[in-house]
Scaffold this motif. Sequence first.
Motif, PDB file in Angstrom:
ATOM      1  N   UNK A  17      -2.282   6.111  12.169  1.00  0.00           N
ATOM      2  CA  UNK A  17      -2.412   7.093  13.248  1.00  0.00           C
ATOM      3  C   UNK A  17      -3.426   6.661  14.293  1.00  0.00           C
ATOM      4  N   UNK A  18      -4.354   5.795  13.930  1.00  0.00           N
ATOM      5  CA  UNK A  18      -5.373   5.338  14.875  1.00  0.00           C
ATOM      6  C   UNK A  18      -4.879   4.203  15.767  1.00  0.00           C
ATOM      7  N   UNK A  19      -3.666   3.733  15.525  1.00  0.00           N
ATOM      8  CA  UNK A  19      -3.111   2.659  16.335  1.00  0.00           C
ATOM      9  C   UNK A  19      -3.265   1.277  15.736  1.00  0.00           C
ATOM     10  N   UNK A  20      -3.856   1.167  14.553  1.00  0.00           N
ATOM     11  CA  UNK A  20      -4.017  -0.135  13.909  1.00  0.00           C
ATOM     12  C   UNK A  20      -2.706  -0.574  13.271  1.00  0.00           C
ATOM     13  N   UNK A  21      -2.510  -1.885  13.188  1.00  0.00           N
ATOM     14  CA  UNK A  21      -1.331  -2.439  12.530  1.00  0.00           C
ATOM     15  C   UNK A  21      -1.770  -3.426  11.457  1.00  0.00           C
ATOM     16  N   UNK A  22      -1.082  -3.370  10.322  1.00  0.00           N
ATOM     17  CA  UNK A  22      -1.348  -4.290   9.213  1.00  0.00           C
ATOM     18  C   UNK A  22      -0.043  -4.989   8.867  1.00  0.00           C
ATOM     19  N   UNK A  53      -8.012   6.043   7.781  1.00  0.00           N
ATOM     20  CA  UNK A  53      -6.813   5.331   8.224  1.00  0.00           C
ATOM     21  C   UNK A  53      -5.581   5.960   7.578  1.00  0.00           C
ATOM     22  N   UNK A  54      -4.907   6.811   8.315  1.00  0.00           N
ATOM     23  CA  UNK A  54      -3.700   7.468   7.815  1.00  0.00           C
ATOM     24  C   UNK A  54      -2.465   6.670   8.215  1.00  0.00           C
ATOM     25  N   UNK A  55      -1.709   6.239   7.234  1.00  0.00           N
ATOM     26  CA  UNK A  55      -0.500   5.463   7.500  1.00  0.00           C
ATOM     27  C   UNK A  55       0.604   6.389   8.000  1.00  0.00           C
ATOM     28  N   UNK A  85       6.110  11.173   1.892  1.00  0.00           N
ATOM     29  CA  UNK A  85       6.080  11.890   3.162  1.00  0.00           C
ATOM     30  C   UNK A  85       4.615  12.180   3.538  1.00  0.00           C
ATOM     31  N   UNK A  86       4.324  12.218   4.823  1.00  0.00           N
ATOM     32  CA  UNK A  86       5.218  12.094   5.978  1.00  0.00           C
ATOM     33  C   UNK A  86       5.352  10.670   6.521  1.00  0.00           C
ATOM     34  N   UNK A  87       5.021   9.653   5.725  1.00  0.00           N
ATOM     35  CA  UNK A  87       5.195   8.278   6.191  1.00  0.00           C
ATOM     36  C   UNK A  87       6.676   7.990   6.446  1.00  0.00           C
ATOM     37  N   UNK A  88       6.952   7.256   7.515  1.00  0.00           N
ATOM     38  CA  UNK A  88       8.319   6.807   7.824  1.00  0.00           C
ATOM     39  C   UNK A  88       8.442   5.363   7.343  1.00  0.00           C
ATOM     40  N   UNK A 115      -5.972   1.419   2.352  1.00  0.00           N
ATOM     41  CA  UNK A 115      -6.087   2.373   3.456  1.00  0.00           C
ATOM     42  C   UNK A 115      -6.167   3.789   2.892  1.00  0.00           C
ATOM     43  N   UNK A 116      -7.180   4.512   3.309  1.00  0.00           N
ATOM     44  CA  UNK A 116      -7.405   5.884   2.843  1.00  0.00           C
ATOM     45  C   UNK A 116      -7.566   6.786   4.069  1.00  0.00           C
ATOM     46  N   UNK A 117      -6.755   7.843   4.133  1.00  0.00           N
ATOM     47  CA  UNK A 117      -6.776   8.700   5.314  1.00  0.00           C
ATOM     48  C   UNK A 117      -8.047   9.529   5.429  1.00  0.00           C
TER      49      UNK A 117
END
Length: 487
Positions: free
Chosen positions: A122-127, A103-105, A346-349, A35-37
């Motif tokens: 951020x786009x609402x996708x889940x992996x 795709x920004x995690x 950061x800023x990933x939780x 995944x690359x933002x």
Amino acid sequence: MTTTRTTALIVGAGFGGVATAIELRRSGLHDFVVLEKAEDLGGVWRENTYPGSGCDVPSPLYSYSYARNLRWPRRYAAQPDIHAYLERTARRFGVLQHIRFGQEVTSAEFDGGTGEWHVRTASGAEYVTRAFIPATGQLSRPALPPIPGIGDFEGTSFHSAEWNHGAELAGKRIAVIGTGASAIQFVPEIQPAAAHVTVFQRSAQYILPKRDHAYKPWHHKAFRVLPILQTLDRLGFWLYAEFAQQCLSKWRFFTPLFERQTSRHLREKVADPELRRKLTPDYALGCKRVLFSNDYLPAMTKSNVDLVTEKVIEVTPRGVRTADGVEHEVDVIIYGTGFAAQELLAPMRISGLDGRALSDAWSEGARAHLGITVPGFPNLFLIYGPNTNLGGGSIIYMLESQARYVRDAVRILAGNPGRYLDVRPVAEQEWDTEVQTRLARSVWTRCSSWYRNEHGRVVSNWPGRTHEYRRRTRKVNLADFRVGAAG
């Protein structure tokens, strides 16, 4: 919400992420996603497009060991050539098909019941993935200094890592705040056309000459006909870098050799004794990053350049105010103030076992066994994690070592469904104690720099040689881990 299931998920398509993807493919594992933002790969070499952007590690060494480039334009490659090299390498090894751009995690949570990570963007996708591999690096988030009034400036302002190529710099009065690795590259580029450049320096830098030159056609032909020549070139740079790394971390009695080189370079390039005094560091060599440049010091001697060493206390609507009360009126402010290097991931939780936040585990500074694994966060593998940066040498060598270690871990997971690897606290503590003890003897504890956090802990750097790190990460030692069962 769309959900994608995969064996491994890599975050970031810079040198570290691409290296990890290559290792997974070389091991026969193709069930992974990167995944690359951004909309392109490259990491720092995609983002840092400022004038003069380039590497201070020789190109033959600043490249993957298994993907030599026989046609580097020069010994020290510029940003466009490094970015192009990484793109070609990713394509050559089939990595591009695994990358999902834009795709920004935002978060990642470990589920002990299934032994899997749930990663959201951020786009609402889940992996949903068994191995979660952040490869976002230490130098990915530009940092602005905590100076009052930054938002009040009425002219043009930007960070060097977010260069505004549409900004008109010719004939302008330009303020440069910060004199680190970026500034010494772009200041000589913008100086000739600017009406005036005011460089605000918090601390002087040790600067060594850059033994750079363009490769001629005969160089390329020789490398092509006798590839061993480039191998020997690479080996020579690597041995020198290993020596330099030891000098910074252990062999301090060699420091005068480097100090004499920087002093001679300063005397040769700057005739004015007062300017030389301002450009002379007052801390131990190597405590901050040692820089390489042939044109920064000459640029500082030009009639349209001023070096200001008074502390910046405020940005005003019209310019920059220093502690002596002087307001320096300018049209443009460029911040060469580095990155939020201490805020890894950061800023990933990120939440591990029992919902514990990684930010809480790292409240006094990031730490990880081998710089890769964190207790309580199973199947989390860091690339370019804490204490894996170098004071000298090529970070790509370190990234290759980490990528191979992670490949080994993912293969173990793939062969053991329903299991997870959680590094034992005692293994991580023993590693951290050793690393911090060795770092306490190094030069990196002798001043304030981005290598250390507010607690005085060296978070960024590795205290040994890269060869030692490669040996110690050669394979996963299962004795260091608790092998947990999902459910």
